[in-house]
Write a protein that holds these residues in place. Structure first.
Motif, PDB file in Angstrom:
ATOM      1  N   LEU A  18       0.856  -1.206   0.104  1.00 46.24           N
ATOM      2  CA  LEU A  18      -0.025  -0.129  -0.214  1.00 46.24           C
ATOM      3  C   LEU A  18       0.771   1.149   0.056  1.00 46.24           C
ATOM      4  O   LEU A  18       0.709   2.142  -0.855  1.00 46.24           O
ATOM      5  N   PRO A  19       1.854   1.495   0.884  1.00 42.42           N
ATOM      6  CA  PRO A  19       2.494   2.744   0.726  1.00 42.42           C
ATOM      7  C   PRO A  19       3.456   2.791  -0.661  1.00 42.42           C
ATOM      8  O   PRO A  19       3.389   3.917  -1.025  1.00 42.42           O
ATOM      9  N   GLU A  20       3.862   1.755  -1.275  1.00 44.49           N
ATOM     10  CA  GLU A  20       4.562   1.840  -2.617  1.00 44.49           C
ATOM     11  C   GLU A  20       3.395   2.581  -3.571  1.00 44.49           C
ATOM     12  O   GLU A  20       3.792   3.404  -4.223  1.00 44.49           O
TER      13      GLU A  20
ATOM     14  N   GLU B 197       3.483   6.653  -5.355  1.00 52.69           N
ATOM     15  CA  GLU B 197       3.270   6.774  -6.729  1.00 52.69           C
ATOM     16  C   GLU B 197       2.180   7.868  -7.089  1.00 52.69           C
ATOM     17  O   GLU B 197       2.263   8.516  -7.871  1.00 52.69           O
ATOM     18  N   GLU B 198       1.254   8.197  -6.003  1.00 48.81           N
ATOM     19  CA  GLU B 198       0.408   9.127  -6.088  1.00 48.81           C
ATOM     20  C   GLU B 198       0.902  10.228  -5.240  1.00 48.81           C
ATOM     21  O   GLU B 198      -0.228  11.108  -5.018  1.00 48.81           O
TER      22      GLU B 198
ATOM     23  N   ASN C 184      11.765   0.612   4.740  1.00 55.10           N
ATOM     24  CA  ASN C 184      11.855   1.492   3.887  1.00 55.10           C
ATOM     25  C   ASN C 184      11.890   0.939   2.288  1.00 55.10           C
ATOM     26  O   ASN C 184      11.261   1.629   1.410  1.00 55.10           O
ATOM     27  N   GLU C 185      12.419  -0.230   2.249  1.00 57.40           N
ATOM     28  CA  GLU C 185      12.552  -0.901   0.910  1.00 57.40           C
ATOM     29  C   GLU C 185      10.968  -1.421   0.423  1.00 57.40           C
ATOM     30  O   GLU C 185      10.670  -1.608  -0.941  1.00 57.40           O
ATOM     31  N   MET C 186      10.057  -1.294   1.493  1.00 58.85           N
ATOM     32  CA  MET C 186       8.745  -1.815   1.070  1.00 58.85           C
ATOM     33  C   MET C 186       7.765  -0.531   1.172  1.00 58.85           C
ATOM     34  O   MET C 186       6.521  -0.779   1.298  1.00 58.85           O
ATOM     35  N   GLY C 187       8.380   0.557   0.894  1.00 58.24           N
ATOM     36  CA  GLY C 187       7.405   1.663   0.591  1.00 58.24           C
ATOM     37  C   GLY C 187       7.146   2.790   1.384  1.00 58.24           C
ATOM     38  O   GLY C 187       6.659   3.932   0.927  1.00 58.24           O
ATOM     39  N   PHE C 188       8.107   2.707   2.572  1.00 59.58           N
ATOM     40  CA  PHE C 188       7.983   3.807   3.508  1.00 59.58           C
ATOM     41  C   PHE C 188       9.218   4.849   3.405  1.00 59.58           C
ATOM     42  O   PHE C 188      10.443   4.137   3.626  1.00 59.58           O
TER      43      PHE C 188
END
Length: 504
Positions: free
Chosen positions: A107-109, A113-114, A138-142
């Motif tokens: 979801l954070p990734e 993008e938005e 951090n690698e998973m979108g944070f």
């Protein structure tokens, strides 16, 4: 009782445009908080004034669910919109080498993008953050993180030492876990983020998970003899309690819940003072049902876990607790506030599952839901309004693999309208004879080859405590639902990695 306050400069609020701005989003995720642990959910004496007030400011969900009965699969589902078993979380992270795969889309990734800025504070429990061989937060979108791999064992929750900030060990931190993550989130909101961007943050507490050690001011609220008789009236979902007297620890659990309430209240006061109240969607919930002390049925008299003697969480009127696929294992508190969009004082009896966060938030923010994989969740924002919506994939909850030996333990539960079908796997694990070999896991081998063949059926609307199995009376309904459960189980089971045999 005291309220922790943080003083930061108030930021300006963006001007209104013709279309409402996309909301900031905060998910405040507690650990092992029971459905019946808050005053607004009927607890007779735990003091949770800030959460009770918060419930009046938005919606109180009576049918909110974590996506799993334990933390790692539940947390994976929030991030991916997928049942945690699809990601291989049959147990908590670390068992059999279980870890979050970098190929999962989170979801954070999607929100990055938005144009969202993202941050995570607290318990991660999806990979071992101390090793570069497994994914980092951090690698998973944070964009920003202050996290621990697991809980506060050995160093907390007071003055924890295992926090990692953006990949770098932080060292000892002063205070209690829940206050630290709430304070750090406030500090990030006020001073570290890009204020031209909307934000998405997860605040994930250790409390009221073990180890339980609240400030004395909170424990003392419940240090009375009168409480002994009241505690004996609390329901524990039909899960047996130890025969030994553990009442001396009750005040510490109750005090911890009040501590969480206090810290959350301080965070909401901060949000209001920052001028972010109307532009921020805030969710308060739990990762699964409440923990229970070790019993003879669980340990067969072979081991003890004294820190679990402090666990006095309650599922309220529900059956089962943490680990159980019965309602008490995954139906949890759910309080959501978004002024102007969710009417204050709403009580919703619509189901919302942990897998629903991703598609629901994607719809609110304009983010695209991944189309190259199965998403088990649904855009269920209507549930926050008490309105109907349609689901494509039925919600299903699975057991913790290492608890499959417990007497009475079912392996899965699936909801269809007001019915809950409970399934048990065959062959039985105790009859699954496989000689362990180095690198193989017989328990996983059993899981990956078993199919549900024994069933119970409950009318969850009229029997929330799941006291009466109506499978015989509703035989036609069973015949309709059993193949749906079996097919859904096979789909999820076969997608998940076979730890020890097939590479993830």
């Amino acid at each position: 009782m005291y309220l922790v306050l943080w003083n930061f400069a108030v930021i300006s609020v963006h001007s209104q445009s013709d279309s409402p701005p996309r909301p900031n989003i905060i998910i405040f995720l507690t650990d092992d908080l029971g459905y019946g642990d808050l005053g607004s959910y009927g607890h007779p004496f735990i003091k949770t004034p800030h959460l009770d007030q918060f419930a009046k400011e938005g919606v109180r969900m009576t049918d909110m669910h974590s996506a799993a009965t334990v933390c790692s699969p539940s947390r994976a589902a929030i991030l991916t919109g997928r049942n945690g078993y699809r990601s291989g979380f049959y147990n908590i992270a670390g068992f059999f080498g279980t870890t979050l795969d970098s190929n999962e889309i989170t979801l954070p990734e999607l929100l990055q993008e938005e144009g969202y800025e993202t941050a995570f504070f607290g318990k991660w429990h999806l990979s071992k953050l101390e090793t570069p061989k497994e994914v980092s937060v951090n690698e998973m979108g944070f964009d920003y993180s202050l996290a621990t791999s697991v809980n506060a064992f050995g160093t907390g929750p007071r003055n924890p030492e295992k926090f990692i900030r953006n990949g770098v060990p932080e060292g000892p931190m002063d205070g209690w876990y829940v206050d630290i993550v709430s304070r750090e989130a406030a500090d990030w909101i006020s001073g570290k983020r890009d204020k031209d961007k909307p934000f998405f943050i997860i605040i994930s507490t250790n409390e009221p998970h073990t180890p339980i050690d609240p400030p004395k001011d909170f424990a003392s609220l419940y240090d009375t003899e009168e409480l002994r008789s009241l505690t004996q009236q609390i329901s524990y979902g039909g899960v047996k309690r130890p025969e030994k007297d553990i009442f001396q620890y009750a005040k510490e659990y109750y005090g911890t819940v009040s501590q969480v309430d206090d810290s959350f209240g301080a965070l909401m006061q901060f949000i209001d003072k920052q001028g972010l109240r109307d532009s921020t969607l805030v969710v308060f919930t739990s990762d699964n049902g409440p923990e229970y002390p070790v019993t003879l049925e669980e340990s067969h008299g072979e081991w003890e876990d004294p820190i679990r003697d402090k666990c006095f969480g309650s599922p309220g009127i529900l059956r089962g607790m943490k680990r159980f696929p019965y309602e008490g294992g995954h139906r949890v508190p759910g309080l959501i506030r978004w002024p102007g969009h969710i009417p204050a004082g709403t009580v919703s009896h619509q189901l919302f599952n942990g897998t629903d966060f991703l598609p629901t938030i994607c719809k609110l923010t304009g983010a695209a839901v991944p189309e190259d994989r199965t998403i088990d969740g649904t855009d269920a924002f209507n549930a926050f309004l008490g309105k109907d919506y349609e689901r494509e994939v039925l919600p299903i909850w699975f057991f913790l693999l290492n608890s499959s030996h417990m007497p009475g333990m079912a392996q899965m539960a699936m909801r269809y309208e007001d019915y809950v079908l409970v399934g048990r796997l065959a062959p039985r694990r105790e009859n699954f004879n496989l000689i362990p070999k180095e690198g193989n896991f017989p328990a996983v081998d059993w899981l990956k080859t078993a199919v549900p063949d024994t069933f119970e059926l409950y009318d969850i609307k009229n029997d929330p405590g799941q006291t009466t199995d109506i499978a015989q009376q509703e035989y036609a309904t069973c015949l309709e639902l059993i193949p749906q459960m079996q097919q859904l189980w096979l789909d999820i089971r076969d997608e998940g990695p076979w730890w020890g045999r097939i590479p993830n």
